[in-house]
Motif scaffolding. Structure first.
Motif, PDB file in Angstrom:
ATOM      1  N   ARG A 138      39.330  42.137  44.511  1.00 29.20           N
ATOM      2  CA  ARG A 138      40.533  42.195  43.693  1.00 29.20           C
ATOM      3  C   ARG A 138      41.006  40.785  43.322  1.00 29.20           C
ATOM      4  N   ALA A 139      41.047  39.888  44.310  1.00 26.89           N
ATOM      5  CA  ALA A 139      41.496  38.523  44.053  1.00 26.89           C
ATOM      6  C   ALA A 139      40.538  37.808  43.107  1.00 26.89           C
ATOM      7  N   VAL A 148      38.475  39.114  40.811  1.00 20.61           N
ATOM      8  CA  VAL A 148      38.594  39.639  39.456  1.00 20.61           C
ATOM      9  C   VAL A 148      39.846  39.075  38.782  1.00 20.61           C
ATOM     10  N   GLY A 149      40.941  38.989  39.532  1.00 20.72           N
ATOM     11  CA  GLY A 149      42.151  38.396  38.977  1.00 20.72           C
ATOM     12  C   GLY A 149      41.943  36.943  38.583  1.00 20.72           C
ATOM     13  N   GLN A 150      41.260  36.184  39.425  1.00 19.75           N
ATOM     14  CA  GLN A 150      40.964  34.796  39.105  1.00 19.75           C
ATOM     15  C   GLN A 150      40.136  34.685  37.822  1.00 19.75           C
ATOM     16  N   LEU A 151      39.129  35.512  37.724  1.00 21.51           N
ATOM     17  CA  LEU A 151      38.224  35.432  36.581  1.00 21.51           C
ATOM     18  C   LEU A 151      38.912  35.862  35.284  1.00 21.51           C
ATOM     19  N   ARG A 152      39.741  36.860  35.361  1.00 27.35           N
ATOM     20  CA  ARG A 152      40.488  37.261  34.169  1.00 27.35           C
ATOM     21  C   ARG A 152      41.424  36.137  33.723  1.00 27.35           C
ATOM     22  N   SER A 153      42.070  35.494  34.687  1.00 34.33           N
ATOM     23  CA  SER A 153      42.941  34.371  34.364  1.00 34.33           C
ATOM     24  C   SER A 153      42.143  33.221  33.754  1.00 34.33           C
ATOM     25  N   LEU A 154      40.952  32.956  34.295  1.00 33.85           N
ATOM     26  CA  LEU A 154      40.112  31.891  33.766  1.00 33.85           C
ATOM     27  C   LEU A 154      39.678  32.201  32.339  1.00 33.85           C
ATOM     28  N   ARG A 155      39.322  33.453  32.086  1.00 36.04           N
ATOM     29  CA  ARG A 155      38.924  33.829  30.726  1.00 36.04           C
ATOM     30  C   ARG A 155      40.088  33.642  29.751  1.00 36.04           C
ATOM     31  N   GLN A 156      41.299  33.992  30.156  1.00 32.41           N
ATOM     32  CA  GLN A 156      42.470  33.790  29.301  1.00 32.41           C
ATOM     33  C   GLN A 156      42.714  32.305  29.046  1.00 32.41           C
ATOM     34  N   ALA A 168      29.345  34.314  30.806  1.00 30.71           N
ATOM     35  CA  ALA A 168      29.251  33.868  32.195  1.00 30.71           C
ATOM     36  C   ALA A 168      27.807  34.048  32.660  1.00 30.71           C
ATOM     37  N   LEU A 169      27.366  33.147  33.513  1.00 25.78           N
ATOM     38  CA  LEU A 169      26.024  33.204  34.075  1.00 25.78           C
ATOM     39  C   LEU A 169      26.123  33.488  35.571  1.00 25.78           C
ATOM     40  N   ALA A 170      25.511  34.573  36.004  1.00 25.15           N
ATOM     41  CA  ALA A 170      25.492  34.951  37.423  1.00 25.15           C
ATOM     42  C   ALA A 170      24.236  34.364  38.059  1.00 25.15           C
ATOM     43  N   MET A 171      24.346  33.160  38.617  1.00 29.57           N
ATOM     44  CA  MET A 171      23.168  32.498  39.185  1.00 29.57           C
ATOM     45  C   MET A 171      22.611  33.210  40.418  1.00 29.57           C
ATOM     46  N   PRO A 172      23.451  33.696  41.346  1.00 30.04           N
ATOM     47  CA  PRO A 172      22.870  34.481  42.443  1.00 30.04           C
ATOM     48  C   PRO A 172      22.250  35.770  41.904  1.00 30.04           C
ATOM     49  N   ASN A 173      21.296  36.283  42.630  1.00 32.26           N
ATOM     50  CA  ASN A 173      20.626  37.521  42.216  1.00 32.26           C
ATOM     51  C   ASN A 173      21.329  38.768  42.727  1.00 32.26           C
ATOM     52  N   LEU A 217      28.921  41.941  39.141  1.00 32.85           N
ATOM     53  CA  LEU A 217      30.028  42.888  39.049  1.00 32.85           C
ATOM     54  C   LEU A 217      31.356  42.163  38.877  1.00 32.85           C
ATOM     55  N   GLU A 218      31.614  41.140  39.679  1.00 30.88           N
ATOM     56  CA  GLU A 218      32.906  40.474  39.593  1.00 30.88           C
ATOM     57  C   GLU A 218      33.085  39.780  38.240  1.00 30.88           C
ATOM     58  N   LEU A 219      31.995  39.242  37.675  1.00 31.16           N
ATOM     59  CA  LEU A 219      32.085  38.614  36.360  1.00 31.16           C
ATOM     60  C   LEU A 219      32.325  39.651  35.271  1.00 31.16           C
ATOM     61  N   ARG A 220      31.652  40.785  35.377  1.00 28.17           N
ATOM     62  CA  ARG A 220      31.832  41.854  34.385  1.00 28.17           C
ATOM     63  C   ARG A 220      33.258  42.401  34.435  1.00 28.17           C
TER      64      ARG A 220
END
Length: 317
Positions: free
Chosen positions: A60-61, A63-71, A86-91, A97-100
């Protein structure tokens, strides 16, 4: 304005070091990296000048961070009619999921069942090494096939270099020559520990070189282990990662297990003797022309060979 690109970093120091050529390639081709990863990444990568956001605790935290970063990226001028990538370097599934969920168009390898989360699935690497895997992600995003550099370059600030020089002046004597050991290594490979069983005895033997031996432990448990197993070494506690990299780069010799500092040493052009056991050498050996790797693929090297190799490295003109 360069195109913003949020990059989910890997979770371990060695992996982030091995991903540096890929990150630098993306930056050189018009992307503006916004890194998302562990708290230590900002110190390690200070010299790059890239923005680093420390990942929060829990989905939850994050996803909130990433949405704020996108804004924020939108407000800074990212085109409103285009997706923010966004590039998900880990496999891992979780990294995509968190980036999506954060609202990004996600690129990455279609591994761990996460293909449906990706906007762009990237082609697999040509080679087996982890550095080649990260490089393939950058090339796939650019739509190009380029040769990977034969070495990794970690930019360091003047402050990091100064901090390392202070340590050297205090502990390395008038000539400034010293040896670094990195005997700590967490985790298992094929259920086998990555720590060389002979490391403590070998460190005692290194004292015969007549040079100060420096050890830079990380967490408190490593500090206690350093005091107990390596009493002949000079313990440097709480050294920031970038200053640690600078210290490694100025040493006469670094002896390391399969661990993050080994990759730091290689990226700092240190004369590195990498002692491997269960590690898959073709995939995880430190990357660079100053690396000598012994053992690996399930077999620890002969101690006498390690000693002869250490002597040869120290005695190079």
């Amino acid at each position: 304005m360069n195109r913003p690109l949020v990059i989910r970093l890997c979770n371990y120091i060695g992996d982030v070091v091995l991903s540096l050529p890929a990150l630098q390639l993306l930056a050189a081709h018009g992307y503006e990296p916004h890194l998302y990863g562990a708290g230590w990444a900002s110190t390690l990568l200070t010299g790059t000048g890239w923005a680093v956001t420390k990942r929060g605790q829990g989905l939850r935290a994050r996803v909130g961070q990433l949405r704020s970063l996108r804004q924020q990226l939108r407000a800074a001028g990212a085109p409103q009619d285009e997706a923010v990538w966004a590039l998900a370097m880990p496999n891992s599934f979780s990294s995509a999921l968190e980036l999506r969920l954060g609202g990004f168009a996600v690129a990455g390898f279609a591994s761990d069942g996460r293909g449906f989360l990706l906007k762009k699935a990237l082609p697999a690497a040509d080679g087996p090494h982890a550095a080649e895997s990260f490089w393939a992600q950058a090339c796939g995003l650019l739509g190009q096939r380029l040769p990977i550099p034969d070495r990794i370059s970690l930019p360091l600030t003047a402050a990091a270099q100064d901090r390392a020089r202070e340590v050297i002046a205090r502990h390395a004597g008038p000539q400034g020559d010293y040896v670094c050991i990195a005997p700590f290594a967490g985790g298992l490979v094929d259920k086998q520990p990555k720590r060389w069983p002979e490391f403590a005895a070998f460190a005692k033997r290194l004292e015969g070189l007549g040079l100060p031996i420096l050890v830079c432990p990380g967490p408190a448990a490593e500090v206690e282990e350093a005091r107990r197993l390596y009493p002949g070494a000079i313990l440097i506690d709480k050294l920031p990662l970038d200053a640690y990299a600078a210290l490694l780069g100025q040493s006469k010799l670094v002896v390391a297990n399969d661990t993050g500092p080994a990759h730091l040493a290689a990226a700092s052009a240190a004369p590195l003797l990498s002692v491997l056991g269960p590690t898959k050498t073709r995939q995880w050996r430190p990357w660079g022309p100053t690396v000598t790797a012994l053992g690996g693929d399930g077999q620890w090297p002969d101690t006498e060979l390690v000693w002869q190799t250490a002597q040869a490295i120290v005695n190079r003109p």
